[in-house]
Write an enzyme that holds these catalytic residues in place. Sequence first.
Site, PDB file in Angstrom:
ATOM      1  N   GLU A  13      -5.947  -1.245  15.614  1.00 28.45           N
ATOM      2  CA  GLU A  13      -6.752  -2.035  14.670  1.00 28.45           C
ATOM      3  C   GLU A  13      -5.677  -3.296  14.271  1.00 28.45           C
ATOM      4  OE1 GLU A  13      -8.154  -0.430  10.931  1.00 28.45           O
ATOM      5  OE2 GLU A  13      -8.111  -2.086   9.785  1.00 28.45           O
ATOM      6  N   ARG A  57       0.946  -1.194  -0.161  1.00 31.32           N
ATOM      7  CA  ARG A  57      -0.180   0.061  -0.027  1.00 31.32           C
ATOM      8  C   ARG A  57       0.940   1.213   0.164  1.00 31.32           C
ATOM      9  NH1 ARG A  57      -4.947  -1.649   4.391  1.00 31.32           N
ATOM     10  NH2 ARG A  57      -5.236  -3.821   3.342  1.00 31.32           N
ATOM     11  N   ARG A  64       1.492  -6.549  12.654  1.00 31.54           N
ATOM     12  CA  ARG A  64       0.740  -5.946  13.838  1.00 31.54           C
ATOM     13  C   ARG A  64       0.727  -6.987  15.001  1.00 31.54           C
ATOM     14  NH1 ARG A  64      -3.355  -1.411  11.690  1.00 31.54           N
ATOM     15  NH2 ARG A  64      -1.937  -0.214  10.423  1.00 31.54           N
ATOM     16  N   ARG A  79       2.621   1.066  10.212  1.00 25.90           N
ATOM     17  CA  ARG A  79       2.190   1.401   9.120  1.00 25.90           C
ATOM     18  C   ARG A  79       3.152   1.137   7.723  1.00 25.90           C
ATOM     19  NH1 ARG A  79      -2.795   3.421   8.135  1.00 25.90           N
ATOM     20  NH2 ARG A  79      -2.894   3.911  10.382  1.00 25.90           N
ATOM     21  N   SER A 130     -10.158  -6.371  10.476  1.00 29.15           N
ATOM     22  CA  SER A 130     -11.327  -5.744   9.995  1.00 29.15           C
ATOM     23  C   SER A 130     -12.103  -6.453   9.237  1.00 29.15           C
ATOM     24  CB  SER A 130     -11.015  -4.715   8.991  1.00 29.15           C
ATOM     25  OG  SER A 130     -11.826  -3.759   8.679  1.00 29.15           O
TER      26      SER A 130
END
Length: 414
Positions: free
Chosen positions: A348, A261, A388, A276, A351
């Site tokens: 987070e 990403r 994560r 991130r 999801s």
Amino acid sequence: MLDLKALEKNFDEIAARLRTKGVEEETLAKLKELFEEYKKQKRALEELQAKQNSLSKLFGQYKREGKDINELKRELEINKTDIAKLQEIVRDLEAKLKELALTIPNPPDPDVPVGKDESDNVELKRVLEPKSFDFEPKEHWELGEKLGWIDFERGVKLAKSRFSVLKKEAARLERALINFMLDHNRSYGFEEVCVPFMANSTTLLGTGQLPKFEEDLFKVCDEDLYLIPTAEVPLTNLYQDEIIKDLDSPIKLTAYTPCFRKEAGSGGRDVRGMIRQHQFDKVELVAITRPEESDKVFEEMVECASSLLTKLGLPHRHVMLCTGDLGFSAAKTIDLEVWLPGQGKYREISSISNTRDFQARRARIRFKDGKKNRLVHTLNGSSLAVGRTLIAIMENYQTKEGHIEIPKALEPYL
RNA sequence: GGACAGGUGGGUGAGCUGGCUGAAACCACCUCCCUGCUAAGGAGGCGUGUCCAUUACGGGCACCGCGGGUUCGAAUCCCGCCCUGUCCGCCA
């Protein structure tokens, strides 16, 4: 894509739901108008085409019978130019219609809490108590650098910022976690598959990353290929353009892939550490179901991901996203947020979304229901972002001396 | 990357000297008949999307890898692209 016929029929209701996701009613009115105009012109065009077809048939017949065809030919030629003109108009309308329709997000489910941003999300429940430390728990980057587990500098050297290198136990832990998650998912009935890490534009359009979010993707130059931002893309599109014959039980898939990403809109958020990154590992869950079953499967997926965290002994909470925080393709999403003692925050880590028939319509995924073809429902969820998870283990299992304990559940994998 | 061959409905596979082909035939599948038994035989059905009609039957348009072109008319002719197969080159 949203259902244009439904929009035509229940404009007010759908407009109201989409407004909570930030879509202007004007945009929808424009869309509806465009759709109606398109249909009208298309119908006119089809009439001309029907005329052309039947006269052309006559033409052949006249010729065989040796009749005079000059007048007929003249008429056909005139009609032909009329068709060409109308075709131009219809093509133009269709392009505009598509362009607009493809950028409208999925309307939220009626039971999704209305809200503006993440501050309006609703916590549903907490699982496991965060343990208390008799020292100041450190953040993962500090631990990672001290232990020589995470090499941020050399990741940057090799690629650019937001890339890092895992070393020592961290490298092995990453691999162990992937295997652990895949095995866990299999026990929940998800079939493991291994998919390409690149996808073409049609595929990205099917799941909703294109055309609107191209700036978030890494594109391969001179090719119609992008690095996948999530395994949801290849997994869901496995059935693109297909009519599934036997969907008595849902298709449940899981895959490990790296994800890529650009994080274009993230500004300076989470620049420190591994939260991130431009590239991260993730194990994904995808389900393709009959519409009647998607709610049930959604719950299963949440449970599957949550129990993974529980097995790892990681405190977390379930959060229902409000309308304003919902992703483009999702009608409903539950995030799993893991406790990071170093940060003192829930972050987070998973999801899970039900996209209803939104992606199915874009990707043309249908199933046979008796004689009819109907759109499936597609669901996707991270069965944890691996990086994560690693961070969460480091922060939650750190000792006063700066060591990391290994969760019991992972021992067989190391 | 080079050479040649090819891309047709769930599958195999005709059609490809342009109109009677949205597409033969066979297989698979579905319904029914026959049959006292998981066989054989017989009748019919069986692509997708969209629009119109809707009480029902139905009808129009588009689609034969994708996109253009020629033509009154194209699965059939022409051009570009993609993909598959085979051989050669290169390589994990």
